[in-house]
Write a protein that holds these residues in place. Structure first.
Motif, PDB file in Angstrom:
ATOM      1  N   ARG A 270     -12.381  -1.047  -3.858  1.00 15.64           N
ATOM      2  CA  ARG A 270     -10.958  -1.263  -3.600  1.00 15.64           C
ATOM      3  C   ARG A 270     -10.508  -0.517  -2.345  1.00 15.64           C
ATOM      4  O   ARG A 270     -10.841   0.656  -2.164  1.00 15.64           O
ATOM      5  CB  ARG A 270     -10.119  -0.799  -4.788  1.00 15.64           C
ATOM      6  CG  ARG A 270     -10.375  -1.568  -6.059  1.00 15.64           C
ATOM      7  CD  ARG A 270      -9.361  -1.233  -7.133  1.00 15.64           C
ATOM      8  NE  ARG A 270      -9.477   0.144  -7.579  1.00 15.64           N
ATOM      9  CZ  ARG A 270     -10.250   0.539  -8.569  1.00 15.64           C
ATOM     10  NH1 ARG A 270     -10.986  -0.333  -9.232  1.00 15.64           N
ATOM     11  NH2 ARG A 270     -10.301   1.797  -8.936  1.00 15.64           N
TER      12      ARG A 270
ATOM     13  N   PRO B 229      -6.903   0.437  -0.810  1.00  6.19           N
ATOM     14  CA  PRO B 229      -5.466   0.383  -1.101  1.00  6.19           C
ATOM     15  C   PRO B 229      -4.658  -0.231   0.046  1.00  6.19           C
ATOM     16  O   PRO B 229      -4.965  -0.032   1.221  1.00  6.19           O
ATOM     17  CB  PRO B 229      -5.094   1.866  -1.298  1.00  6.19           C
ATOM     18  CG  PRO B 229      -6.383   2.535  -1.648  1.00  6.19           C
ATOM     19  CD  PRO B 229      -7.439   1.802  -0.865  1.00  6.19           C
TER      20      PRO B 229
ATOM     21  N   GLN C 158      -3.549  -1.164  -8.548  1.00  8.98           N
ATOM     22  CA  GLN C 158      -3.902   0.191  -8.151  1.00  8.98           C
ATOM     23  C   GLN C 158      -3.053   1.194  -8.931  1.00  8.98           C
ATOM     24  O   GLN C 158      -1.969   0.856  -9.417  1.00  8.98           O
ATOM     25  CB  GLN C 158      -3.665   0.364  -6.636  1.00  8.98           C
ATOM     26  CG  GLN C 158      -4.198   1.630  -6.028  1.00  8.98           C
ATOM     27  CD  GLN C 158      -5.704   1.609  -5.838  1.00  8.98           C
ATOM     28  OE1 GLN C 158      -6.379   0.691  -6.262  1.00  8.98           O
ATOM     29  NE2 GLN C 158      -6.236   2.642  -5.210  1.00  8.98           N
ATOM     30  N   ARG C 159      -3.527   2.423  -9.034  1.00 12.02           N
ATOM     31  CA  ARG C 159      -2.711   3.459  -9.650  1.00 12.02           C
ATOM     32  C   ARG C 159      -1.444   3.683  -8.845  1.00 12.02           C
ATOM     33  O   ARG C 159      -1.461   3.621  -7.624  1.00 12.02           O
ATOM     34  CB  ARG C 159      -3.500   4.764  -9.744  1.00 12.02           C
ATOM     35  CG  ARG C 159      -4.558   4.770 -10.830  1.00 12.02           C
ATOM     36  CD  ARG C 159      -5.109   6.150 -11.030  1.00 12.02           C
ATOM     37  NE  ARG C 159      -6.073   6.197 -12.114  1.00 12.02           N
ATOM     38  CZ  ARG C 159      -6.649   7.299 -12.543  1.00 12.02           C
ATOM     39  NH1 ARG C 159      -6.367   8.453 -11.975  1.00 12.02           N
ATOM     40  NH2 ARG C 159      -7.521   7.264 -13.539  1.00 12.02           N
ATOM     41  N   ASN C 160      -0.352   3.983  -9.553  1.00 13.49           N
ATOM     42  CA  ASN C 160       0.940   4.140  -8.898  1.00 13.49           C
ATOM     43  C   ASN C 160       1.540   5.477  -9.294  1.00 13.49           C
ATOM     44  O   ASN C 160       1.863   5.702 -10.456  1.00 13.49           O
ATOM     45  CB  ASN C 160       1.874   2.998  -9.318  1.00 13.49           C
ATOM     46  CG  ASN C 160       3.210   3.068  -8.635  1.00 13.49           C
ATOM     47  OD1 ASN C 160       3.371   3.776  -7.643  1.00 13.49           O
ATOM     48  ND2 ASN C 160       4.168   2.348  -9.151  1.00 13.49           N
TER      49      ASN C 160
ATOM     50  N   GLU D 149     -13.226   4.145  -4.236  1.00  9.86           N
ATOM     51  CA  GLU D 149     -12.696   3.464  -5.416  1.00  9.86           C
ATOM     52  C   GLU D 149     -13.579   2.269  -5.742  1.00  9.86           C
ATOM     53  O   GLU D 149     -13.443   1.194  -5.156  1.00  9.86           O
ATOM     54  CB  GLU D 149     -11.257   3.004  -5.170  1.00  9.86           C
ATOM     55  CG  GLU D 149     -10.239   4.135  -5.069  1.00  9.86           C
ATOM     56  CD  GLU D 149     -10.053   4.873  -6.391  1.00  9.86           C
ATOM     57  OE1 GLU D 149     -10.279   4.246  -7.442  1.00  9.86           O
ATOM     58  OE2 GLU D 149      -9.711   6.059  -6.360  1.00  9.86           O
TER      59      GLU D 149
ATOM     60  N   ALA E 208      -4.519  -3.268  -4.313  1.00  9.36           N
ATOM     61  CA  ALA E 208      -5.614  -2.949  -3.402  1.00  9.36           C
ATOM     62  C   ALA E 208      -6.387  -4.225  -3.114  1.00  9.36           C
ATOM     63  O   ALA E 208      -6.409  -5.147  -3.934  1.00  9.36           O
ATOM     64  CB  ALA E 208      -6.540  -1.898  -4.012  1.00  9.36           C
TER      65      ALA E 208
ATOM     66  N   SER F  74       2.436  -1.352  -1.464  1.00  7.59           N
ATOM     67  CA  SER F  74       2.932  -1.948  -2.699  1.00  7.59           C
ATOM     68  C   SER F  74       3.610  -3.288  -2.417  1.00  7.59           C
ATOM     69  O   SER F  74       4.194  -3.497  -1.354  1.00  7.59           O
ATOM     70  CB  SER F  74       3.922  -1.003  -3.385  1.00  7.59           C
ATOM     71  OG  SER F  74       3.273   0.171  -3.799  1.00  7.59           O
TER      72      SER F  74
ATOM     73  N   PRO G  33       1.750  -1.608  -7.050  1.00  3.70           N
ATOM     74  CA  PRO G  33       0.694  -1.130  -6.151  1.00  3.70           C
ATOM     75  C   PRO G  33      -0.560  -1.994  -6.269  1.00  3.70           C
ATOM     76  O   PRO G  33      -1.020  -2.288  -7.371  1.00  3.70           O
ATOM     77  CB  PRO G  33       0.425   0.296  -6.658  1.00  3.70           C
ATOM     78  CG  PRO G  33       0.770   0.228  -8.116  1.00  3.70           C
ATOM     79  CD  PRO G  33       1.898  -0.761  -8.249  1.00  3.70           C
TER      80      PRO G  33
ATOM     81  N   GLU H 213     -11.983   2.994   5.078  1.00  2.00           N
ATOM     82  CA  GLU H 213     -10.868   2.102   5.393  1.00  2.00           C
ATOM     83  C   GLU H 213     -10.862   1.772   6.878  1.00  2.00           C
ATOM     84  O   GLU H 213     -11.348   2.518   7.717  1.00  2.00           O
ATOM     85  CB  GLU H 213      -9.540   2.761   5.022  1.00  2.00           C
ATOM     86  CG  GLU H 213      -9.320   2.870   3.530  1.00  2.00           C
ATOM     87  CD  GLU H 213      -7.927   3.347   3.224  1.00  2.00           C
ATOM     88  OE1 GLU H 213      -6.979   2.844   3.850  1.00  2.00           O
ATOM     89  OE2 GLU H 213      -7.779   4.221   2.366  1.00  2.00           O
TER      90      GLU H 213
END
Length: 306
Positions: free
Chosen positions: A273, A275, A75-77, A219, A143, A278, A141, A168
């Protein structure tokens, strides 16, 4: 120590490490993300100064491969800059090694997925150093990858339908299909931008460009194409794109596949995805003149990074 001697010393230092395969203890094998040391080398970055391309100072560059378990995705961090400690064989503590985990490019197929991260530091080891040690923790990170329900489109260019978007859930034990809530007010537009069939020697090859457009947070990981019995077809990714405009997001994937005999409808399932927190990944690599130096793991702590 001049530039040439540093280069020669580090090439020897990292040469035997680059092909290491990695060995893991039982505890480490259960972790969702594992780190594997790949190599260390010396390099410098070039930049334009006063209209000329100039070479910057020498840096140590470490490469670490992060292997991730199936059904998870990087995932983007936003907390992207992280550091690992570095010491040498004399016990001297060198400058920390900087890693940027802001964008992890996921690679691999057939159930194997990984990303490589690179750490840089400007302080170089002294000529009499026997080994270097890289140690610390990387927060990676991740997901969960979740599959939604199957939607059916008429197989022709321009076909579209509105679909409910998943949201979610706090229930971590929920089945993937339970996460897609039919009554969710958030919807997306699922469509076919292109659809072409080529028949040769009794076999039909389909090239389809599948797209999704949303106006709410979502996502997308990709699309699956299924046959009439819900078996996932093997597809070749021919191209992909994504874009953002304000709150709107759009993804397209061009897929090519061999159509089964009974293929009257385009059956599509989204993979997306969700999330999660982490993952803390320990790193402890001791690198000598002939590659990484193995050590016996401490009781209850698994194996060292190989």
């Amino acid at each position: 120590m001049n530039r040439k001697s540093v280069v020669n010393m580090l090439l020897v230092l990292g040469a035997a490490v680059a092909m290491g395969t990695g060995a893991w203890g039982e505890e480490a094998a259960e972790k969702p993300v594992k780190a594997r040391f790949i190599s260390v080398k010396v390099g410098s970055e070039e930049s334009w100064m006063n209209g000329q391309l100039e070479e910057g100072p020498l840096q140590l560059v470490f490469e670490i491969r992060l292997d991730i378990k199936p059904h998870l995705s990087f995932q983007r961090n936003f907390d992207s800059i992280q550091y690992l400690e570095m010491t040498d064989s004399s016990g001297r503590k060198l400058a920390p090694v900087e890693f940027n985990l802001g964008y992890l490019y996921q690679q691999g197929d057939d159930g194997e997925a990984y990303a490589c991260v690179f750490g840089k530091v400007g302080e170089l080891p002294l000529p009499d150093v026997a080994w270097l040690r890289l140690k610390g923790m990387l927060k990676v990170p991740v997901a969960r990858l979740v599959t939604g329900p199957v939607y059916e489109l008429v197989p022709k260019k321009g076909t579209e339908m509105h679909v409910p978007l998943p949201r979610e859930t706090d229930d971590k034990t929920a089945a993937p299909e339970d996460i897609v809530v039919a009554g969710d007010p958030s919807t997306g537009r699922l469509f076919l931008d292109e659809y072409e069939v080529v028949e040769k020697k009794g076999k039909k090859t389909v090239t389809a460009e599948i797209g999704l457009k949303t106006d709410s947070p979502f996502e997308l990981e990709g699309f699956q194409v299924l046959d009439a019995k819900d078996a996932v077809l093997k597809t070749d990714l021919r191209g992909s794109s994504s874009g953002r405009s304000g709150d709107s997001r759009k993804w397209t994937r061009s897929l090519r596949f061999e159509a089964p005999k009974d293929f009257s409808k385009m059956r599509i399932r989204m993979v997306y995805r969700v999330p999660v927190e982490s993952v803390a990944v320990p790193v402890d690599a001791k690198i000598g003149m002939r590659g990484e130096i193995p050590e016996e793991p401490e009781k209850g702590k698994g194996a060292l990074l190989r």
